[in-house]
Design an enzyme around this catalytic site. Structure first.
Site, PDB file in Angstrom:
ATOM      1  N   LYS A 121       0.828  -1.208   0.000  1.00 38.96           N
ATOM      2  CA  LYS A 121       0.000   0.000   0.000  1.00 38.96           C
ATOM      3  C   LYS A 121       0.870   1.271   0.000  1.00 38.96           C
ATOM      4  O   LYS A 121       2.094   1.196   0.249  1.00 38.96           O
ATOM      5  CB  LYS A 121      -0.921  -0.037   1.232  1.00 38.96           C
ATOM      6  CG  LYS A 121      -1.933  -1.192   1.187  1.00 38.96           C
ATOM      7  CD  LYS A 121      -2.896  -1.120   2.386  1.00 38.96           C
ATOM      8  CE  LYS A 121      -3.923  -2.242   2.341  1.00 38.96           C
ATOM      9  NZ  LYS A 121      -4.949  -2.109   3.426  1.00 38.96           N
ATOM     10  N   TYR A 172     -12.163  -1.784  -4.141  1.00 40.13           N
ATOM     11  CA  TYR A 172     -12.728  -2.065  -2.815  1.00 40.13           C
ATOM     12  C   TYR A 172     -14.255  -2.023  -2.821  1.00 40.13           C
ATOM     13  O   TYR A 172     -14.864  -1.757  -1.781  1.00 40.13           O
ATOM     14  CB  TYR A 172     -12.182  -1.084  -1.785  1.00 40.13           C
ATOM     15  CG  TYR A 172     -10.839  -1.486  -1.194  1.00 40.13           C
ATOM     16  CD1 TYR A 172     -10.692  -2.675  -0.464  1.00 40.13           C
ATOM     17  CD2 TYR A 172      -9.723  -0.673  -1.318  1.00 40.13           C
ATOM     18  CE1 TYR A 172      -9.473  -3.043   0.105  1.00 40.13           C
ATOM     19  CE2 TYR A 172      -8.488  -1.026  -0.745  1.00 40.13           C
ATOM     20  CZ  TYR A 172      -8.384  -2.210  -0.041  1.00 40.13           C
ATOM     21  OH  TYR A 172      -7.175  -2.578   0.531  1.00 40.13           O
ATOM     22  N   ASN A 208      -1.981  -0.085   6.945  1.00 35.58           N
ATOM     23  CA  ASN A 208      -1.453  -1.360   7.429  1.00 35.58           C
ATOM     24  C   ASN A 208      -0.583  -2.083   6.393  1.00 35.58           C
ATOM     25  O   ASN A 208      -0.483  -3.304   6.395  1.00 35.58           O
ATOM     26  CB  ASN A 208      -2.599  -2.243   7.945  1.00 35.58           C
ATOM     27  CG  ASN A 208      -3.656  -2.501   6.884  1.00 35.58           C
ATOM     28  OD1 ASN A 208      -3.478  -2.119   5.728  1.00 35.58           O
ATOM     29  ND2 ASN A 208      -4.738  -3.150   7.263  1.00 35.58           N
ATOM     30  N   HIS A 216      -2.011  -5.478   1.405  1.00 34.48           N
ATOM     31  CA  HIS A 216      -3.319  -6.085   1.127  1.00 34.48           C
ATOM     32  C   HIS A 216      -3.096  -7.510   0.642  1.00 34.48           C
ATOM     33  O   HIS A 216      -2.133  -7.776  -0.070  1.00 34.48           O
ATOM     34  CB  HIS A 216      -4.059  -5.306   0.026  1.00 34.48           C
ATOM     35  CG  HIS A 216      -5.242  -6.052  -0.519  1.00 34.48           C
ATOM     36  ND1 HIS A 216      -6.476  -6.012   0.076  1.00 34.48           N
ATOM     37  CD2 HIS A 216      -5.355  -6.927  -1.566  1.00 34.48           C
ATOM     38  CE1 HIS A 216      -7.311  -6.805  -0.595  1.00 34.48           C
ATOM     39  NE2 HIS A 216      -6.654  -7.366  -1.591  1.00 34.48           N
ATOM     40  N   GLU A 246      -9.609  -9.753  -8.021  1.00 33.08           N
ATOM     41  CA  GLU A 246      -8.552  -8.767  -7.766  1.00 33.08           C
ATOM     42  C   GLU A 246      -7.379  -8.925  -8.738  1.00 33.08           C
ATOM     43  O   GLU A 246      -6.794  -7.937  -9.188  1.00 33.08           O
ATOM     44  CB  GLU A 246      -8.081  -8.890  -6.314  1.00 33.08           C
ATOM     45  CG  GLU A 246      -9.172  -8.453  -5.335  1.00 33.08           C
ATOM     46  CD  GLU A 246      -8.811  -8.637  -3.871  1.00 33.08           C
ATOM     47  OE1 GLU A 246      -7.700  -9.123  -3.562  1.00 33.08           O
ATOM     48  OE2 GLU A 246      -9.658  -8.281  -3.025  1.00 33.08           O
TER      49      GLU A 246
HETATM   50  N1  UDP Z   1      -9.861  -0.701   7.220  1.00 34.48           N
HETATM   51  C1  UDP Z   1     -10.031   0.473   7.962  1.00 34.48           C
HETATM   52  N2  UDP Z   1     -10.806   0.447   9.092  1.00 34.48           N
HETATM   53  C2  UDP Z   1     -11.441  -0.695   9.502  1.00 34.48           C
HETATM   54  C3  UDP Z   1     -11.278  -1.871   8.757  1.00 34.48           C
HETATM   55  C4  UDP Z   1     -10.490  -1.836   7.622  1.00 34.48           C
HETATM   56  O1  UDP Z   1      -9.476   1.511   7.611  1.00 34.48           O
HETATM   57  O2  UDP Z   1     -12.131  -0.663  10.536  1.00 34.48           O
HETATM   58  C5  UDP Z   1      -9.024  -0.676   6.009  1.00 34.48           C
HETATM   59  C6  UDP Z   1      -7.682  -1.375   6.175  1.00 34.48           C
HETATM   60  O3  UDP Z   1      -6.716  -0.691   5.390  1.00 34.48           O
HETATM   61  C7  UDP Z   1      -7.983  -2.751   5.607  1.00 34.48           C
HETATM   62  C8  UDP Z   1      -8.916  -2.408   4.451  1.00 34.48           C
HETATM   63  O4  UDP Z   1      -9.719  -1.342   4.964  1.00 34.48           O
HETATM   64  O5  UDP Z   1      -6.803  -3.422   5.212  1.00 34.48           O
HETATM   65  C9  UDP Z   1      -9.822  -3.504   3.968  1.00 34.48           C
HETATM   66  O6  UDP Z   1     -10.516  -4.042   5.079  1.00 34.48           O
HETATM   67  P1  UDP Z   1     -10.657  -5.609   5.278  1.00 34.48           P
HETATM   68  O7  UDP Z   1     -11.666  -5.835   6.356  1.00 34.48           O
HETATM   69  O8  UDP Z   1     -10.912  -6.263   3.959  1.00 34.48           O
HETATM   70  O9  UDP Z   1      -9.226  -6.018   5.856  1.00 34.48           O
HETATM   71  P2  UDP Z   1      -8.020  -6.870   5.204  1.00 34.48           P
HETATM   72  O10 UDP Z   1      -8.633  -7.918   4.314  1.00 34.48           O
HETATM   73  O11 UDP Z   1      -7.164  -5.888   4.445  1.00 34.48           O
HETATM   74  O12 UDP Z   1      -7.301  -7.454   6.367  1.00 34.48           O
HETATM   75 MG    MG Z   2     -10.041  -7.721   2.792  1.00 37.86          MG
END
Ligand code: UDP
Ligand code: MG
Length: 137
Positions: free
Chosen positions: A9, A49, A112, A115, A126
């Site tokens: 990211k 997304y 974080n 992805h 994706e």
């Molecule tokens: N995210 C956020 N706040 C939240 C949950 C997710 O900003 O409460 C962001 C974070 O960057 C995350 C992305 O949205 O990686 C996609 O969320 P997902 O639940 O799919 O998490 P991931 O699959 O990336 O672990």
């Molecule tokens: Mg996810």
């Protein structure tokens, strides 16, 4: 053999963590079979997304994901979807296992670093979002 989509990211690229992430992939015997750097528009981030479009964090997340360059990769290995998610750690870095990419480097639940696809269905969507068949080697 399974495939998944990985993104380093904008925070990961900006903080010079490309090499760190790739080193962890290669030392886990995960093969990189496609890779490029690009900068998404807000619209492209929203399209990527789209599953999260009703979530409260959608607008901020898509601003962040279009804020700078990212490195997108297609990874291949046995069970690579869960294997790579194990390397990444939990979405919230505070809950991520010690030694994971997110636990070691994330600064925020949003920022974080990486992805990874969460299922075969999302991996297929994706991967096709970023790569055509000629770019996967
Ligand atoms: N995210 C956020 N706040 C939240 C949950 C997710 O900003 O409460 C962001 C974070 O960057 C995350 C992305 O949205 O990686 C996609 O969320 P997902 O639940 O799919 O998490 P991931 O699959 O990336 O672990
Ligand atoms: Mg996810």
């Amino acid at each position: 053999m399974e495939r998944t989509l990985s993104i380093i990211k904008p925070d990961g690229v900006g903080r010079c963590l490309i090499g760190e992430v790739i080193k962890r992939l290669e030392s886990s015997n995960i093969k990189i079979i496609a890779m490029k750097m690009l900068k998404m528009t807000k619209k492209q981030a929203q399209g990527f997304y789209t599953v999260h479009k009703e979530r409260p964090f959608f607008d901020s997340l898509t601003d962040f994901m279009s804020s700078g360059p990212v490195v997108v990769m297609v990874l291949e290995a046995e069970n690579v979807i869960s294997k790579y998610r194990d390397l990444m750690g939990a979405t919230n870095y505070k809950e991520a296992e010690k030694g994971t990419i997110r636990r070691n480097f994330a600064t925020d639940i949003e920022k974080n670093v990486v992805h990874g696809s969460d299922s075969q269905e999302s991996a297929s969507f994706e991967i096709n979002y970023f790569f055509n068949s000629f770019e996967i080697v």
